[in-house]
Design a protein around this motif. Structure first.
Motif, short mmCIF file in Angstrom:
data_model
loop_
_atom_site.label_atom_id
_atom_site.label_comp_id
_atom_site.label_asym_id
_atom_site.label_seq_id
_atom_site.Cartn_x
_atom_site.Cartn_y
_atom_site.Cartn_z
N VAL A 115 0.86 -1.19 0.00
CA VAL A 115 0.00 0.00 0.00
C VAL A 115 0.89 1.23 0.00
N ARG A 116 0.61 2.12 -0.91
CA ARG A 116 1.44 3.29 -1.12
C ARG A 116 1.32 4.32 -0.01
N THR A 117 2.42 4.90 0.33
CA THR A 117 2.42 6.08 1.19
C THR A 117 3.01 7.21 0.35
N GLY A 118 3.27 8.34 0.90
CA GLY A 118 3.82 9.45 0.13
C GLY A 118 5.28 9.27 -0.24
N ARG A 119 5.94 8.31 0.41
CA ARG A 119 7.36 8.07 0.16
C ARG A 119 7.57 6.85 -0.73
N ALA A 120 8.70 6.82 -1.41
CA ALA A 120 9.05 5.66 -2.23
C ALA A 120 9.36 4.48 -1.32
N ASN A 121 8.88 3.31 -1.71
CA ASN A 121 9.08 2.10 -0.93
C ASN A 121 9.14 0.92 -1.89
N ARG A 151 13.41 3.64 -13.59
CA ARG A 151 13.19 4.55 -12.46
C ARG A 151 11.70 4.84 -12.37
N LEU A 152 11.21 4.81 -11.14
CA LEU A 152 9.81 5.15 -10.88
C LEU A 152 9.79 6.36 -9.95
N ASN A 153 9.22 7.45 -10.43
CA ASN A 153 9.07 8.62 -9.57
C ASN A 153 7.73 8.51 -8.86
N VAL A 154 7.76 8.58 -7.55
CA VAL A 154 6.55 8.45 -6.73
C VAL A 154 6.05 9.86 -6.42
N PRO A 155 4.96 10.27 -7.08
CA PRO A 155 4.45 11.62 -6.83
C PRO A 155 3.78 11.71 -5.46
#
Length: 186
Positions: free
Chosen positions: A28-34, A100-104
């Motif tokens: 589950v996504r949070t605001g930070r890259a994981n 590369r994946l940028n996590v907005p």
């Protein structure tokens, strides 16, 4: 089965339910890259569906970026396709050697949806734990019917199982609250 065996089996199954929840929360996504967001993405690798973490080195060089370096550079295109098909909401950028994946940052609406998803996953885990309690109680009743446990022993077993249920439901609630706070804070 003895009281201890029934309780141990129930506890083991409840621990597995909590472990599954922890694993689901990692995705589950949070605001930070994981890296947990992408490690279970399935990639079609020579005809077999393989988890991304088995095909590449995953890292977070920056707080808002995930770097995927495949062990075999020829699968970069397949990794990009798999990420696009995974509905993560992330756009992969490839240079031919790495992805590369940028996590907005998440919008408030997205955060609320993710918190709702966390609550749903936690409820599924609680239901699983209650089903394990039901199965263990049935086992105790069966043992009593088969005259392997006395009525008092069966009642003691059920009390022990209820205690385990409360303990593991508490763990689930704590994990869900922690994950929800993590989503809302970032």
């Amino acid at each position: 089965m003895s009281i201890e065996e029934i309780a141990l089996e129930a506890e083991d199954r409840m621990e597995k339910s909590v472990a599954l929840l922890v694993d689901q929360f990692r995705g589950v996504r949070t605001g930070r890259a994981n890296v947990g967001l992408v490690e279970s993405v399935r990639v079609d690798y020579y005809g077999s569906s393989t988890p991304l973490k088995q095909l590449a080195n995953l890292s977070t060089p920056e707080p808002q970026q995930i770097l995927i370096r495949p062990f075999d550079p020829s699968v970069v295109g397949d990794i990009v396709k798999a990420i696009q098909a995974s509905n993560l909401g992330l756009t992969p950028n490839s240079d031919g050697k790495a992805v590369r994946l940028n996590v907005p940052p998440l919008s408030l609406e997205q955060r609320k949806k993710l918190v709702s998803r966390v609550k749903d996953l936690a409820e599924e885990a609680r239901i699983s734990i209650r089903n394990i309690r039901r199965d263990a109680n049935k086992q105790a009743d069966q043992e009593q019917t088969d005259k392997l446990l006395t009525e008092d022993e069966a009642a003691t077993c059920k009390e022990e199982i209820q205690g385990l249920t409360k303990k593991f439901e508490g763990k689930v609630n704590d994990l869900a609250e922690k994950k929800s706070d993590e989503i809302l804070e970032s």
